[in-house]
Structure formats: C-alpha cells, structure tokens
Design a protein around this motif. Structure first.
Motif, mmCIF file in Angstrom:
data_model
loop_
_atom_site.group_PDB
_atom_site.id
_atom_site.type_symbol
_atom_site.label_atom_id
_atom_site.label_comp_id
_atom_site.label_asym_id
_atom_site.label_seq_id
_atom_site.Cartn_x
_atom_site.Cartn_y
_atom_site.Cartn_z
ATOM 1 N N LYS A 53 0.843 -1.210 0.000
ATOM 2 C CA LYS A 53 0.000 0.000 0.000
ATOM 3 C C LYS A 53 0.870 1.249 0.000
ATOM 4 O O LYS A 53 0.617 2.195 -0.753
ATOM 5 C CB LYS A 53 -0.928 -0.011 1.208
ATOM 6 C CG LYS A 53 -1.816 1.204 1.297
ATOM 7 C CD LYS A 53 -2.694 1.156 2.539
ATOM 8 C CE LYS A 53 -3.502 2.434 2.658
ATOM 9 N NZ LYS A 53 -4.250 2.478 3.915
ATOM 10 N N SER A 54 1.903 1.247 0.833
ATOM 11 C CA SER A 54 2.803 2.389 0.909
ATOM 12 C C SER A 54 3.516 2.621 -0.424
ATOM 13 O O SER A 54 3.611 3.754 -0.906
ATOM 14 C CB SER A 54 3.829 2.162 2.023
ATOM 15 O OG SER A 54 4.725 3.222 2.102
ATOM 16 N N LEU A 55 4.000 1.543 -1.043
ATOM 17 C CA LEU A 55 4.685 1.658 -2.328
ATOM 18 C C LEU A 55 3.753 2.206 -3.409
ATOM 19 O O LEU A 55 4.108 3.123 -4.139
ATOM 20 C CB LEU A 55 5.252 0.307 -2.764
ATOM 21 C CG LEU A 55 5.830 0.260 -4.184
ATOM 22 C CD1 LEU A 55 7.010 1.205 -4.317
ATOM 23 C CD2 LEU A 55 6.222 -1.158 -4.551
ATOM 24 N N LEU A 56 2.551 1.645 -3.502
ATOM 25 C CA LEU A 56 1.614 2.094 -4.533
ATOM 26 C C LEU A 56 1.204 3.548 -4.335
ATOM 27 O O LEU A 56 1.125 4.318 -5.295
ATOM 28 C CB LEU A 56 0.390 1.187 -4.566
ATOM 29 C CG LEU A 56 0.657 -0.242 -5.053
ATOM 30 C CD1 LEU A 56 -0.587 -1.106 -4.883
ATOM 31 C CD2 LEU A 56 1.116 -0.238 -6.502
ATOM 32 N N THR A 57 0.972 3.935 -3.099
ATOM 33 C CA THR A 57 0.609 5.325 -2.801
ATOM 34 C C THR A 57 1.748 6.265 -3.181
ATOM 35 O O THR A 57 1.530 7.286 -3.830
ATOM 36 C CB THR A 57 0.267 5.479 -1.306
ATOM 37 O OG1 THR A 57 -0.815 4.603 -0.982
ATOM 38 C CG2 THR A 57 -0.116 6.905 -0.967
ATOM 39 N N SER A 58 2.961 5.907 -2.777
ATOM 40 C CA SER A 58 4.125 6.747 -3.077
ATOM 41 C C SER A 58 4.387 6.838 -4.575
ATOM 42 O O SER A 58 4.664 7.917 -5.103
ATOM 43 C CB SER A 58 5.370 6.196 -2.380
ATOM 44 O OG SER A 58 5.230 6.281 -0.993
ATOM 45 N N ALA A 59 4.314 5.709 -5.266
ATOM 46 C CA ALA A 59 4.575 5.689 -6.707
ATOM 47 C C ALA A 59 3.533 6.515 -7.469
ATOM 48 O O ALA A 59 3.874 7.251 -8.403
ATOM 49 C CB ALA A 59 4.599 4.259 -7.223
ATOM 50 N N ALA A 60 2.275 6.423 -7.064
ATOM 51 C CA ALA A 60 1.223 7.199 -7.726
ATOM 52 C C ALA A 60 1.443 8.693 -7.501
ATOM 53 O O ALA A 60 1.354 9.494 -8.445
ATOM 54 C CB ALA A 60 -0.144 6.768 -7.208
ATOM 55 N N LYS A 61 1.748 9.072 -6.271
ATOM 56 C CA LYS A 61 1.993 10.483 -5.945
ATOM 57 C C LYS A 61 3.175 11.009 -6.758
ATOM 58 O O LYS A 61 3.125 12.104 -7.323
ATOM 59 C CB LYS A 61 2.252 10.597 -4.448
ATOM 60 C CG LYS A 61 2.324 11.985 -3.926
ATOM 61 C CD LYS A 61 2.403 12.097 -2.400
ATOM 62 C CE LYS A 61 2.981 10.921 -1.695
ATOM 63 N NZ LYS A 61 3.232 11.123 -0.277
ATOM 64 N N TRP A 62 4.232 10.212 -6.840
ATOM 65 C CA TRP A 62 5.429 10.608 -7.586
ATOM 66 C C TRP A 62 5.122 10.724 -9.076
ATOM 67 O O TRP A 62 5.538 11.681 -9.735
ATOM 68 C CB TRP A 62 6.540 9.589 -7.321
ATOM 69 C CG TRP A 62 7.861 9.912 -7.941
ATOM 70 C CD1 TRP A 62 8.632 11.009 -7.704
ATOM 71 C CD2 TRP A 62 8.576 9.120 -8.885
ATOM 72 N NE1 TRP A 62 9.799 10.936 -8.439
ATOM 73 C CE2 TRP A 62 9.782 9.786 -9.180
ATOM 74 C CE3 TRP A 62 8.330 7.899 -9.503
ATOM 75 C CZ2 TRP A 62 10.726 9.285 -10.065
ATOM 76 C CZ3 TRP A 62 9.269 7.400 -10.376
ATOM 77 C CH2 TRP A 62 10.449 8.096 -10.656
ATOM 78 N N ALA A 63 4.372 9.778 -9.628
ATOM 79 C CA ALA A 63 4.023 9.805 -11.052
ATOM 80 C C ALA A 63 3.167 11.029 -11.379
ATOM 81 O O ALA A 63 3.411 11.721 -12.378
ATOM 82 C CB ALA A 63 3.296 8.522 -11.442
#
Length: 122
Positions: A53-63
């Motif tokens: 969840k943390s990875l997906l949230t961070s990756a989406a925010k970064w993208a």
C-alpha cells in the motif's frame, strides 16, 4: 532503543498535522514504533500488505507529480539521515514504512515517515 522525544504534544486518535510533534504522534499511533522505543526490541519490517500500500501510494503520488527526482546533494543528505536512523534495516530498508531508502530519498514527493526529512520542491 530510547524514545527520541517525550514532549507528548499529540492529539489522541487524530491524523498528524503540524501542530503536533511528529515523533510523539508516531509513538502514540504506531504499535511497532512504540514497542521498539519502549521495549528495545528489534524492529521488523511492516507486513507485506502495508508495504505494498505504501509503495503504490508513493509511486502514484510521484508519477502524478511528474516523476521528479531531488538533486544529488539532497538525496545524499537524506541518505545520511537514514543511515544514522534507528529504524534502518538490512538492505537499506526503512523499518517504519518498509521502503527501499535509496529510491525513497530520490523522489521529490517523499518524506521520512517519522519526520526526519521532508518533501522537496524542485
């Protein structure tokens, strides 16, 4: 490991905001952190589901922010902070959020989960 702050400037059962001490908020709202600071127990990585969840949230925010990276000097300073952190795990993983710190420290949208460094405006 000893608790790094004991000011207890925290609103119980709240989300964190700038009016509260981030270290104390994390102590009161995260059982793994509290246990590590109170009992001097070894900090384990978060469960796989939390890490995903943390990875997906961070990756989406970064993208959505345009996949911007911080300048090398900023990443190096962030890494120095992480290397000295009591929560750093083997393979340069954060014991609080489970991230790979080399990646996390390079993204402009990321911040330390216990407030040791913040996001970066590029």
């Amino acid at each position: 490991m000893p608790r790094p702050c004991t000011c207890d400037n925290v609103i119980p059962n709240s989300t964190w905001d700038e009016t509260q001490c981030q270290l104390c908020w994390y102590y009161h709202h995260n059982e793994r952190v509290r246990k590590a600071w109170d009992d001097d127990t070894k900090v384990e990585l978060p469960p796989a589901g939390e890490q995903a969840k943390s990875l997906l949230t961070s990756a989406a925010k970064w993208a959505f922010a345009g996949c911007k990276r911080v300048p090398l000097e900023v990443q190096q300073q962030r890494m120095r902070t992480c290397v000295e952190c009591e929560f750093l795990k083997e393979q340069n993983r954060c014991g609080v959020c489970g991230c790979f710190v080399k990646t996390k420290t390079s993204w402009t949208t990321e911040k330390c989960p216990i407030g040791k460094w913040g996001t970066h405006e590029s």
